[in-house]
Design a protein around this motif. Sequence first.
Motif, short mmCIF file in Angstrom:
data_model
loop_
_atom_site.label_atom_id
_atom_site.label_comp_id
_atom_site.label_asym_id
_atom_site.label_seq_id
_atom_site.Cartn_x
_atom_site.Cartn_y
_atom_site.Cartn_z
N UNK A 135 0.83 -1.20 0.00
CA UNK A 135 0.00 0.00 0.00
C UNK A 135 0.87 1.26 0.00
N UNK A 136 1.96 1.20 0.77
CA UNK A 136 2.87 2.36 0.81
C UNK A 136 3.53 2.55 -0.55
N UNK A 137 3.86 1.44 -1.19
CA UNK A 137 4.48 1.50 -2.51
C UNK A 137 3.53 2.12 -3.53
N UNK A 138 2.26 1.71 -3.41
CA UNK A 138 1.26 2.22 -4.36
C UNK A 138 0.47 3.38 -3.76
N UNK A 164 -9.61 1.33 2.66
CA UNK A 164 -11.04 1.13 2.90
C UNK A 164 -11.29 -0.31 3.36
N UNK A 165 -10.67 -1.25 2.65
CA UNK A 165 -10.85 -2.66 3.02
C UNK A 165 -10.33 -2.92 4.43
N UNK A 166 -9.19 -2.31 4.74
CA UNK A 166 -8.62 -2.51 6.09
C UNK A 166 -9.57 -1.97 7.15
N UNK A 206 -6.41 -4.00 11.21
CA UNK A 206 -5.71 -3.07 12.10
C UNK A 206 -4.20 -3.09 11.84
N UNK A 207 -3.66 -4.28 11.57
CA UNK A 207 -2.22 -4.41 11.35
C UNK A 207 -1.75 -3.63 10.13
N UNK A 208 -2.46 -3.80 9.03
CA UNK A 208 -2.05 -3.14 7.79
C UNK A 208 -2.14 -1.62 7.93
N UNK A 209 -3.20 -1.16 8.55
CA UNK A 209 -3.35 0.30 8.73
C UNK A 209 -2.21 0.86 9.58
N UNK A 210 -1.89 0.15 10.66
CA UNK A 210 -0.84 0.63 11.57
C UNK A 210 0.52 0.63 10.89
N UNK A 230 -13.47 -3.35 11.36
CA UNK A 230 -14.77 -3.02 11.96
C UNK A 230 -15.62 -4.26 12.18
N UNK A 231 -15.22 -5.36 11.57
CA UNK A 231 -16.03 -6.59 11.67
C UNK A 231 -15.64 -7.35 12.93
#
Lengths: 325, 722
Positions: free
Chosen positions: A135-138, A149-151, A206-210, A156-157
């Motif tokens: 995500x950071x790359x793109x 958004x997916x993260x 949560x991991x990917x966002x962080x 939230x689930x």
Amino acid sequence: MMAYIIRRVLYAIPILIGVNIITFVLFFVVNSPDDMARLHLGVKRVTPEAIQSWKREHGYDKPLLYNAGRSGVAFLTDTIFFQNSVKLFSGDFGLSDSGRDIGYDISQRMWPSLAIAVPTLLVGLAINITLSLMLALFRATYLDFWGVVTAVVMMSISSLFYIIGGQFLLGKLLHLVPISGYDTGWSALKFLVLPVIIGVIGGIGSGVRWYRTLFLEEIGKDYVRTARAKGLGELRVMFGHVLRNALIPILTGVVVVLPLLFMGSLLIESFFGIPGLGSYTIDAINRQDFAIVRSMVFLGSVLYILGLILTDISYTLVDPRVRLS
Amino acid sequence: MIAIGRRWLAFALLLPLLLAGCGDGPWNNPYPASDAGRNIYYSSFSERPKHLDPARSYSSSEWDFISQIYEPPLQYHFLLRPYALTPRVAAGMPEVRYVDADGRPVTRDRAAFTDYIVTIPAGVRFQPHPAFARDDDGKPLFDRAHPERYAHVNVLTDFGATGSRELVAADFVYQIKRLAFSRNHSPIAGLMAGYISGFTALRKRLDAAWKQLDTDGEEDTPWLDLRDFDFAGAKVLDRYRYRIRIKGLYPQFRYWLAMNFFAPMPWEADRFYHLPGLTRKNISLDWYPVGTGPYMLTENNPNLRMVLERNPNFHGESYPERGMPEDARNGLLADAGKPMPFIERAVYSLEKESIPRWNKFLQGYFDASGISSSSFDQAVRFNASQEAELSEPMQRKQIALKTSVEAATYYMGFNMKDAVIGGDSTRARYLRQAISIAVDFEEYISIFLNGRGIAAQSMLPPGIYGHVDGAEGINPVVYELLDGKPRRKPLSAALALMEKAGYPGGRDAKTGEPLILYYDTTASGPDGKATLNWYRKQFDKLGIQLVIRATDYNRFQEKMRKGTAQIFSWGWNADYPDPENFFFLLYGPNGKVEHGGENAANYDNPEFNRLFDQMKNLRNGPERLAIIERMNRLVQRDAPWNWGFHPKAFSLYHAWYGNAKPNLMARNTLKYRRVDAKLREHAREAWNPPVIWPLWLGLVVFIVSLLPAVWVWRRRERSAAL
């Protein structure tokens, strides 16, 4: 550093005493020794004599926090709190209220918890770092936008949804893995696949966002601009510089949770029928087994303090600028 | 290079599935492949058993296990209804003698004591167990003098050596003494002290002896040899006969002889489990049973799995040759006279949650199942005549449904000590009767139980002596007959009673104040809220404002003990199929507030108490039936309970499961069961083929979704800086 560690260990003692007092008070606000006796003796035909006998045998016939009938040290020591707490500090968890050795049970039940928690942590870490780097790359592309958004949606689930959904999809519809269960040795592998997958997927949001935030913070720094100015490719910049520098908060975040892996996951263990420490604690609460509740809260506190100390130590290892004093 | 990368990718993706699917058969099979086709019964349990000691264990989840291991003298006949007692390990039914205070035979009406003389056959042996292991000198192999022989042991099987010995009458007497010993915390000790002669005196002597035991130098508690204590209540007459002496008359005692509390306990086992250090290793009688039954516990991990295997020393028993007329039609007598047990091994897996348990049953990994509320609509539908039948998916799998009304009752109780709702005033009685009519339990059963219950007409459920079906058995206060069938009286009848009670329209006729009543409950959560709202609406029909006082279980129990609750819901599962075991719930001297008994409503009607005293000692017959009818009419009129419902058990069985007949009193039914393991294997394979293509599809979708991003990234990399 040794002085620092010793000081932290000494700080831990009043913290553990405080935790013990809070646990004790909270437990006995809700449950009286009479209630505990009734639950242990069964709901039918329990006589007052049987309750008194049970309390006497388990040491619950004493006053809770102070003994007004005694003088001197016995004012504090001849109480349920003291008699139950003092052994914990010597590492002796004692017997549960149903008569089983708590230390032995913990030693047996921590392995299934670890069998799920360790692969979940490692695989989850690898996947989260990979996805967040991507995500950071793109960054600032549709992939980054929809990835975030997916993260957000994923975090939230409820984890219950992942568990039931995973059991339904992989176990019931596709027939790929057992819906629930556990076994010992290598036979445990087929039972671990689904809970580990669910644990990993449940932590992706949560991991990917962080981690993405950490990487983006690093990307904006001068050394990255310098690296790019030197003509390094984006992949080299990401993996050679950004990832290495962002590993410091990632590593310390991982170290702090390492000791807590022993404590297990309540929901996953319950839904998959895994005999770990997570279900051990909740079973004890349901059975009003104070001896186990007290031991598990104490163990959790010790592990948490240990995690924090290890985090501090790991700072010095990954960042030479940090000195413990 | 690329080819290797692809291979690794495919391997990595499939590795978990390969591991999951290693071995033969379906990939989702939770059992070892080596067990395929074996004569094993698979079941589950949702709650970890707390006690496996027959002196302590008193819950159905525990008895499901120990009833296969321990053998009390009697048992319930598997097929006959109403429930009938037959010998189990005893050679015959106990001989009953009536004696006076000096032990001389007298007639029943002059009896000071009743003697139950039990005879057991010769040659019955205990299961193999290290407690019986002997050394070359014939002395116990594992004893306090040789701790080095068991220092390495962590679980029972680590002992290696086992032994056995013949069952003798003294083993039954030893167990009865264990019931009296305070340290064993037997839940029936208080009850038995009132019936078994010398029980309380023995208890005091045992407790005193325990205090005197020198525990110096012992790591664990020492062993008190109960053989050293003489006991008037239970005596060995000879090697195979013993006598239990009951104070006065207590004909229901024979039912207790069918419970695990009275199963034999070898003194060697009690001594063995008191060896120093074993408690610390969680090796105790509460964890590892020692019995003579058809099965023995070979794996005890109640956090994961309990495994029972056939006891090689089992004395043998034949499948019943008599049954009910419909049993022959249903194939339940096909095994008549054949030696039991039929199943070699029983595996019980811990399944705390209902969803995975249900799905594993549908996949064929459990042989039988109950039906939870969440899966009810999936499994059952009601036909035009409102009879439950299986849904089409269940029928396609040839699953069978069996229903039976449980020997239990759930009721709404009124605290008879309460100033408003309680007491024997006409006003309060009319109020209770009005509420009994208004609270529509037929609706409750339909909404909250999916029809799994029948509205109660009295305390006695079907199958209990004294229960009367049909028009004759209705509660005339709440029901009326319409076309020969009972129908709840209309609301107008309840409103009329409210007016007679002095609460027209739910307001006090004198003060004009609205009538506010309080319902104490432990219900919480979404399900609880729906139920409580329903209760509010039922009371609202009468204009009564119902205030819900929700609390935790402990506080609720405390309120009940102190008598501060006003209206509550409670239930009772029968210990044995006798009306005494239900009517005692309204017996005055059994009141909860004053006597700490099970009479939660604190109902105390001298006439009812007198009739109860008469009824409890009578043999079943017209005289007893007449008294039961009078008792029923009394409590129906006084309405200390709103007679709620008797729950109905719905059980599902796979086609390979044989000899399925619900027996709600017996727990030792594993020996009667039979499974067709080949049929089960075929079904499992047909129902659980692995489906892999969605994984490949997911992988393709993932890769395709990356392509535009890669294209964007490459374009950005190639673009010139501004």
